[in-house]
Motif scaffolding. Structure first.
Motif: not given
Length: 279
Positions: A109, A116, A125
């Motif tokens: 990621m 975000y 995450y």
């Protein structure tokens, strides 16, 4: 020095070089558990290094994941210390294979996602990059009842990662990563230009405290499970949680100045926490 002992020693050298705090926190475990922690850390460190320092991190991470699959299937020649040590760990403990894969996904990621939108997205995450490590270690730390500690282990990983994010705002920004949720920035009235300029104002404090409040809830959830750990690992896990949580208070004491200095818990504060815990 026999092959397996040398492999564990090599894993120890990796953790000692990169994280003396982690080394100290888990260095008092019984030897077999301690060695297993070093082996898991060496695995995680290699994944971190691929993402942070690799020449072609996406391809290198894909290759590492294929190598891990070979390891699990028993088809990987055990020529490197981390695989020799990890093979011994997987033989002795009921290791959670998916946690290892999820951690690799979390590191992936960071190669593709740098911002975000919501706190929920951030926790997704955080599970992948932090809670997974706790799930890797649980069968080692609590071999007889690790499944019952899973929820608390996930909560502790989330809390620690949120603490990292709140501490490392400036460092992450310089790496072109903004983990503070966009929705929360907008809600509190904290602008991208404020972040860029390192502004600490009421909006910043409100935003920071909302994430910190969530971390505090998660720490409490994790701490409620500590009596489930066996005596030979309980103090290490609880101490790690309390010392990490204290970083939040350290930042508050220093007036939220995360842009100009990196915050640590002082030696005196650490000793006070540990003494209170043992009382």
């Amino acid at each position: 020095m026999e092959r397996l002992e040398r492999a564990y020693h090599d894993c120890y050298q990796i953790i000692h070089q990169h994280s003396k705090t982690f080394t100290k926190a888990f260095g008092s475990l019984p030897k077999e558990k301690r060695n297993a922690v070093w082996a898991v850390y060496a695995f995680c460190r290699e994944v971190d290094d691929i993402v942070d320092e690799g020449n072609n991190p996406e391809e290198e991470l894909d290759q590492f994941e294929r190598t891990f699959a070979q390891f699990l299937s028993g088809h990987l020649p055990l020529n490197e210390s981390k695989w020799i040590a990890l093979h011994d760990v997987f033989t002795k403990y009921e290791m959670d294979h998916m946690a290892f894969y999820d951690m690799i996904r979390g590191q992936r990621m960071d190669l593709t996602k740098t911002k975000y939108g919501s706190l929920e997205e951030l926790e997704h995450y955080s599970y992948h990059v932090a809670s997974t490590v706790g799930l890797m270690l649980l069968p080692v730390l609590a071999p007889d009842n690790h499944e019952s500690l899973r929820t608390g282990g996930i909560a502790l990983g989330l809390a620690m990662q949120l603490t990292n994010i709140l501490r490392d705002i400036q460092e992450d920004f310089l790496r072109d990563r903004i983990y503070l949720p966009k929705a929360l920035m907008e809600k509190c009235g904290y602008k991208y230009s404020d972040l860029q300029a390192g502004v600490v104002n009421d909006a910043f404090i409100a935003m920071w405290e909302e994430v910190a409040a969530r971390a505090e809830v998660l720490y409490e959830q994790a701490l409620e499970t500590m009596n489930g750990y066996p005596l030979d690992s309980r103090l290490q896990v609880k101490g790690s949680a309390l010392l990490y949580r204290a970083i939040l208070q350290s930042i508050r004491k220093n007036k939220y100045n995360v842009f100009k200095e990196r915050h640590y818990v002082t030696l005196e504060e650490k000793e006070a926490i540990l003494l209170e815990m043992e009382a």
